[in-house]
Design an enzyme around this catalytic site. Structure first.
Site, PDB file in Angstrom:
ATOM      1  N   HIS A  72       0.186  -3.565   9.437  1.00 17.27           N
ATOM      2  CA  HIS A  72       0.476  -3.910   8.029  1.00 17.27           C
ATOM      3  C   HIS A  72       0.637  -2.595   7.261  1.00 17.27           C
ATOM      4  CE1 HIS A  72      -0.309  -6.544   4.302  1.00 17.27           C
ATOM      5  NE2 HIS A  72      -0.004  -5.329   3.853  1.00 17.27           N
ATOM      6  N   HIS A 114       2.990  -0.382   4.104  1.00 17.99           N
ATOM      7  CA  HIS A 114       3.989  -0.276   3.035  1.00 17.99           C
ATOM      8  C   HIS A 114       4.623   1.111   3.100  1.00 17.99           C
ATOM      9  CE1 HIS A 114       2.645  -3.985   1.030  1.00 17.99           C
ATOM     10  NE2 HIS A 114       1.462  -3.634   1.500  1.00 17.99           N
ATOM     11  N   HIS A 146      -0.402 -13.265   2.887  1.00 17.13           N
ATOM     12  CA  HIS A 146      -1.275 -12.664   1.874  1.00 17.13           C
ATOM     13  C   HIS A 146      -2.171 -13.794   1.395  1.00 17.13           C
ATOM     14  CE1 HIS A 146      -2.298  -9.702  -1.355  1.00 17.13           C
ATOM     15  NE2 HIS A 146      -2.819 -10.827  -1.833  1.00 17.13           N
ATOM     16  N   ASP A 190      -2.639  -1.492   5.593  1.00 23.91           N
ATOM     17  CA  ASP A 190      -2.197  -1.813   4.236  1.00 23.91           C
ATOM     18  C   ASP A 190      -2.084  -0.542   3.396  1.00 23.91           C
ATOM     19  OD1 ASP A 190      -1.311  -3.365   2.154  1.00 23.91           O
ATOM     20  OD2 ASP A 190      -3.310  -3.989   1.499  1.00 23.91           O
TER      21      ASP A 190
HETATM   22  C1  NCD Z   1       0.218  -3.653  -1.886  1.00 26.34           C
HETATM   23  C2  NCD Z   1       1.366  -2.862  -2.483  1.00 26.34           C
HETATM   24  O1  NCD Z   1       1.113  -1.936  -3.259  1.00 26.34           O
HETATM   25  O2  NCD Z   1       2.519  -3.134  -2.146  1.00 26.34           O
HETATM   26  N1  NCD Z   1      -0.960  -3.387  -2.661  1.00 26.34           N
HETATM   27  C3  NCD Z   1      -2.245  -3.557  -2.273  1.00 26.34           C
HETATM   28  O3  NCD Z   1      -3.148  -3.405  -3.081  1.00 26.34           O
HETATM   29  N2  NCD Z   1      -2.548  -3.859  -1.029  1.00 26.34           N
HETATM   30  C4  NCD Z   1       0.566  -5.102  -1.829  1.00 26.34           C
HETATM   31  C5  NCD Z   1      -0.339  -5.902  -0.951  1.00 26.34           C
HETATM   32  O4  NCD Z   1      -0.370  -5.734   0.283  1.00 26.34           O
HETATM   33  O5  NCD Z   1      -1.040  -6.786  -1.474  1.00 26.34           O
HETATM   34 ZN    ZN Z   2      -0.079  -4.859   1.854  1.00 18.68          ZN
END
Ligand code: NCD
Ligand code: ZN
Length: 345
Positions: free
Chosen positions: A14, A16, A137, A248
């Site tokens: 996971h 970003h 989510h 994450d």
């Molecule tokens: C994530 C993001 O910034 O895209 N933020 C987070 O706090 N984890 C989005 C997500 O995974 O919920």
């Molecule tokens: Zn995330």
């Protein structure tokens, strides 16, 4: 005492990566240690179709510095208009490895997410049929539900009904933060897995709020009470194959974190392996680290494990940069508040 630990190269289930200048800056932070990652599709606009995922994958590969290897495992962002056939085609070609469901409004860039779960039933059925995992989510967005209870309520109101109505659908509860999430996974079968982040193994809600508000510890789902952190740590170090690493890691510039209405997300790509080694060692569970970072995820996603390895060695305190510079501004690296001794060599 173990001073050196060799693991199959880890994967991040996971992640970003964003786009543009941010992608360029943060991608090496992950690719340095990780072979593959499940790439979250919550760009603006989101990655909804197979064509968009293919284009995003190309941008990621173009941003990868020479000499680094990394495989982005693409996902589609599920909307109420998603075409089941587009999902099936993108999966059959090997392009996508999962579909991500955000309840509308649950988190960063989730406005296009799902409001009415009946509207995505046909897609979920197609996914069950062709074997595409659903990444969830797991928080309700009902304003009446306290933010600290949103995961537990989601399990009862949304997750359990979806699983009962869609037999055969393989589901990953993303970034679980509660003992309720841990217990729900344990009570179910191998079609249900869960990712656990690095930071939720380290912080509880006191870290965010005691002694002044700490925006760099604010993420979604928000960190909960200590008893929940301990349940996550127990699950991650248990060797149970249904729990695996999804950092994450979610970069936001300091400008966007340190403000009156700051963004949610902790950036842990840079120091995750050192953080995990420290936490697993404290639990006397270094022998379970490889399962959590490198074996359980591929097994769930039915992908081969990585053939190459990384070696962690224990020694002097390891210093990581406090911030990563990007053309959009600095991004603060997650600070655990204690020294790290394990370095990736
Ligand atoms: C994530 C993001 O910034 O895209 N933020 C987070 O706090 N984890 C989005 C997500 O995974 O919920
Ligand atoms: Zn995330």
């Amino acid at each position: 005492m173990t001073q050196s630990l060799t693991l199959r190269r880890p994967d991040d289930w996971h992640l970003h990566l964003r786009d543009g200048a941010m992608l360029q800056a943060v991608l090496p932070e992950t690719a340095r240690h990780f072979a593959r990652a499940i790439i979250m599709p919550n760009l603006v606009p989101p990655v909804v179709t197979g064509d968009q995922a293919a284009a995003y994958r190309d941008r990621i590969l173009r941003a990868l510095p020479d000499g680094m290897s990394f495989e982005p495992l693409m996902t589609l962002y599920l909307t109420e208009d998603t075409d089941p056939q587009d999902v099936a085609t993108a999966h059959a070609s090997g392009l996508i490895k999962a579909v991500k469901l955000y309840p509308a409004g649950a988190t960063t860039n989730s406005a296009s997410g799902v409001r009415d779960f009946d509207k995505v039933r046909a897609v979920l059925e197609k996914m069950a049929e062709v074997g595409v995992p659903l990444c969830l989510h797991g928080e309700v967005t009902d304003a009446k539900i306290d933010i600290f209870d949103r995961e537990a309520v989601f399990i009862d109101r949304v997750l359990d009904p979806i699983r009962r109505e869609t037999p055969g659908l393989r589901v990953v509860m993303e970034h679980i933060t509660t003992s309720n999430g841990v217990d729900y996974v344990r009570a179910n079968d191998a079609d249900l897995g869960a990712t656990i982040t690095t930071h939720h193994l380290i912080i509880n809600r006191n870290h965010i709020l005691v002694g002044g508000i700490k925006p760099h510890y604010y993420c979604l789902p928000v960190a909960k009470r200590e008893e929940h952190r301990l349940a996550l740590l127990n699950a991650a170090t248990s060797g149970d194959g249904r729990f695996f690493l999804g950092t994450d890691s979610a970069p936001h510039t300091d400008d966007n974190k340190e403000m009156a209405c700051g963004c949610a997300g902790c950036f842990t790509a840079t120091n995750t392996m050192s953080l995990l080694a420290e936490m697993f060692e404290r639990q006397d569970a270094l022998d379970k680290l490889e399962g959590f970072t490198s074996l359980h995820g591929p097994a769930f996603y039915r992908l081969p494990v990585n053939q190459d390895t990384i070696t962690l060695t224990k020694g002097e305190v390891v210093e990581y940069p406090a911030k990563i510079d990007t053309e959009d501004g600095p991004v603060t690296v997650f600070d655990p508040g204690f020294p790290l001794h394990w370095r990736v060599s």
